[in-house]
Design a protein around this motif. Structure first.
Motif, mmCIF file in Angstrom:
data_model
loop_
_atom_site.group_PDB
_atom_site.id
_atom_site.type_symbol
_atom_site.label_atom_id
_atom_site.label_comp_id
_atom_site.label_asym_id
_atom_site.label_seq_id
_atom_site.Cartn_x
_atom_site.Cartn_y
_atom_site.Cartn_z
ATOM 1 N N ASN A 1 23.102 46.411 43.459
ATOM 2 C CA ASN A 1 22.035 47.194 44.051
ATOM 3 C C ASN A 1 22.491 47.915 45.317
ATOM 4 O O ASN A 1 22.157 49.080 45.539
ATOM 5 N N GLU A 2 23.278 47.228 46.129
ATOM 6 C CA GLU A 2 23.601 47.756 47.457
ATOM 7 C C GLU A 2 24.874 48.592 47.504
ATOM 8 O O GLU A 2 25.043 49.425 48.388
ATOM 9 N N LEU A 3 25.803 48.350 46.573
ATOM 10 C CA LEU A 3 27.085 49.038 46.620
ATOM 11 C C LEU A 3 27.162 50.102 45.536
ATOM 12 O O LEU A 3 26.649 49.918 44.435
ATOM 13 N N ASN A 4 27.837 51.200 45.836
ATOM 14 C CA ASN A 4 27.791 52.380 44.978
ATOM 15 C C ASN A 4 28.859 52.347 43.882
ATOM 16 O O ASN A 4 29.787 53.145 43.869
ATOM 17 N N PHE A 5 28.709 51.405 42.945
ATOM 18 C CA PHE A 5 29.656 51.315 41.831
ATOM 19 C C PHE A 5 29.326 52.369 40.772
ATOM 20 O O PHE A 5 28.163 52.610 40.473
ATOM 21 N N SER A 6 30.381 52.948 40.181
ATOM 22 C CA SER A 6 30.171 53.891 39.084
ATOM 23 C C SER A 6 30.466 53.243 37.737
ATOM 24 O O SER A 6 30.152 53.806 36.691
ATOM 25 N N ALA A 7 31.095 52.060 37.764
ATOM 26 C CA ALA A 7 31.387 51.345 36.518
ATOM 27 C C ALA A 7 31.368 49.846 36.781
ATOM 28 O O ALA A 7 31.685 49.395 37.883
ATOM 29 N N VAL A 8 31.005 49.089 35.758
ATOM 30 C CA VAL A 8 31.032 47.629 35.849
ATOM 31 C C VAL A 8 31.858 47.118 34.668
ATOM 32 O O VAL A 8 31.729 47.604 33.537
ATOM 33 N N LYS A 9 32.737 46.158 34.955
ATOM 34 C CA LYS A 9 33.615 45.610 33.926
ATOM 35 C C LYS A 9 33.167 44.195 33.577
ATOM 36 O O LYS A 9 33.132 43.318 34.448
ATOM 37 N N LEU A 10 32.813 44.004 32.330
ATOM 38 C CA LEU A 10 32.357 42.686 31.878
ATOM 39 C C LEU A 10 33.561 41.785 31.669
ATOM 40 O O LEU A 10 34.497 42.127 30.947
ATOM 41 N N ASP A 11 33.536 40.623 32.298
ATOM 42 C CA ASP A 11 34.680 39.719 32.247
ATOM 43 C C ASP A 11 34.892 39.161 30.842
ATOM 44 O O ASP A 11 33.947 39.007 30.056
ATOM 45 N N LYS A 12 36.135 38.825 30.543
ATOM 46 C CA LYS A 12 36.498 38.250 29.243
ATOM 47 C C LYS A 12 35.678 37.000 28.916
ATOM 48 O O LYS A 12 35.385 36.728 27.748
ATOM 49 N N SER A 13 35.309 36.245 29.952
ATOM 50 C CA SER A 13 34.554 35.013 29.717
ATOM 51 C C SER A 13 33.208 35.294 29.059
ATOM 52 O O SER A 13 32.666 34.441 28.349
ATOM 53 N N LEU A 14 32.636 36.490 29.281
ATOM 54 C CA LEU A 14 31.400 36.877 28.586
ATOM 55 C C LEU A 14 31.689 37.300 27.154
ATOM 56 O O LEU A 14 30.959 36.932 26.225
ATOM 57 N N ILE A 15 32.766 38.066 26.984
ATOM 58 C CA ILE A 15 33.106 38.591 25.660
ATOM 59 C C ILE A 15 33.477 37.461 24.695
ATOM 60 O O ILE A 15 33.227 37.538 23.490
#
Length: 240
Positions: free
Chosen positions: A165-179
């Protein structure tokens, strides 16, 4: 530790690049740079053996900058050859984030090489961005000078939705542990919600650690944007 300075001087540290593939077109649309240490005899010191040590003793700051410069010079060479540039992201450790003048130093390296800021996105782990006013100022500076900001390892530990919410990220990378749990009912729902969250915040979503066609097909159904992992490619030498 004793070999660090000579290894820097002799350029024993090199960047390998792991491609990021567009889920729809299956074309390479980006890459992540990963440090490798090649001994003079051609053998390799594994990252797990030296990165934690350098993070502990502070040498990681110098190594981070060395690899960042390496990637910028690689991009400059491609540009001079008239080749199309794709974004190659560079990891910044928590220690580097807290180092003074880091944004100015990195900005100068980009400008010296005459490349677009957009071709060297900066990856920060989610744990490095947790609830810190200084981090907010740092990331704002990065974005204001033109860097793209990616959140790495999302879901690997204490996920801070506040950071998204607070930081201006343009992409998020889903960690392998979720995949790894995408073949289970609950795991699949969590990944889908994470992708929807990213898209709802106008971010691209990259899935890391994808190793099978089943995982790839599932992520395609979920409208994930990019895939990084051994299913498509291991980290590659620059000539490859």
């Amino acid at each position: 530790e004793n070999r660090f300075e000579s290894a820097i001087k002799n350029k024993e540290f090199v960047a390998y690049f792991q491609p990021k593939y567009d889920v729809k077109t299956e074309r390479i649309t980006g890459a992540e740079s990963l440090v490798r240490w090649i001994n003079p005899d051609g053998s390799m010191v594994m990252p797990g053996d030296f990165i934690p040590l350098y993070e502990k003793d502070g040498l990681i700051v110098k190594l981070d900058e060395y690899i960042f410069r390496y990637v910028c010079e690689f991009q400059r060479d491609l540009m001079e050859k008239g080749q199309e540039l794709i974004p190659i992201s560079v990891n910044l450790s928590r220690t580097s984030i807290h180092h003074s003048d880091i944004v100015e130093r990195y900005m100068k390296i980009v400008e010296e090489n005459g490349i677009p800021f957009s071709c060297v996105p900066v990856e920060l782990t989610e744990t490095a961005t947790l609830n810190n006013v200084m981090i907010r100022d740092f990331t704002e500076k990065l974005v204001n000078v033109g860097f793209a900001l990616h959140m790495d390892d999302f879901g690997s530990g204490y996920s801070s939705l506040t950071s998204l919410n607070e930081l201006n990220f343009s992409a998020v990378k889903l960690d392998k542990s979720l995949i790894d749990y995408i073949d289970q009912v609950r795991g699949k729902k969590i990944v889908q919600q994470a992708i929807d969250l990213g898209h709802g915040l106008d971010m691209k979503v990259v899935a890391e650690g994808v190793e099978s066609k089943e995982q790839k097909d599932c992520l395609k159904e979920m409208h994930c944007d990019m895939i990084q992992g051994f299913y498509y490619s291991k980290p590659l030498k620059e000539e490859d």
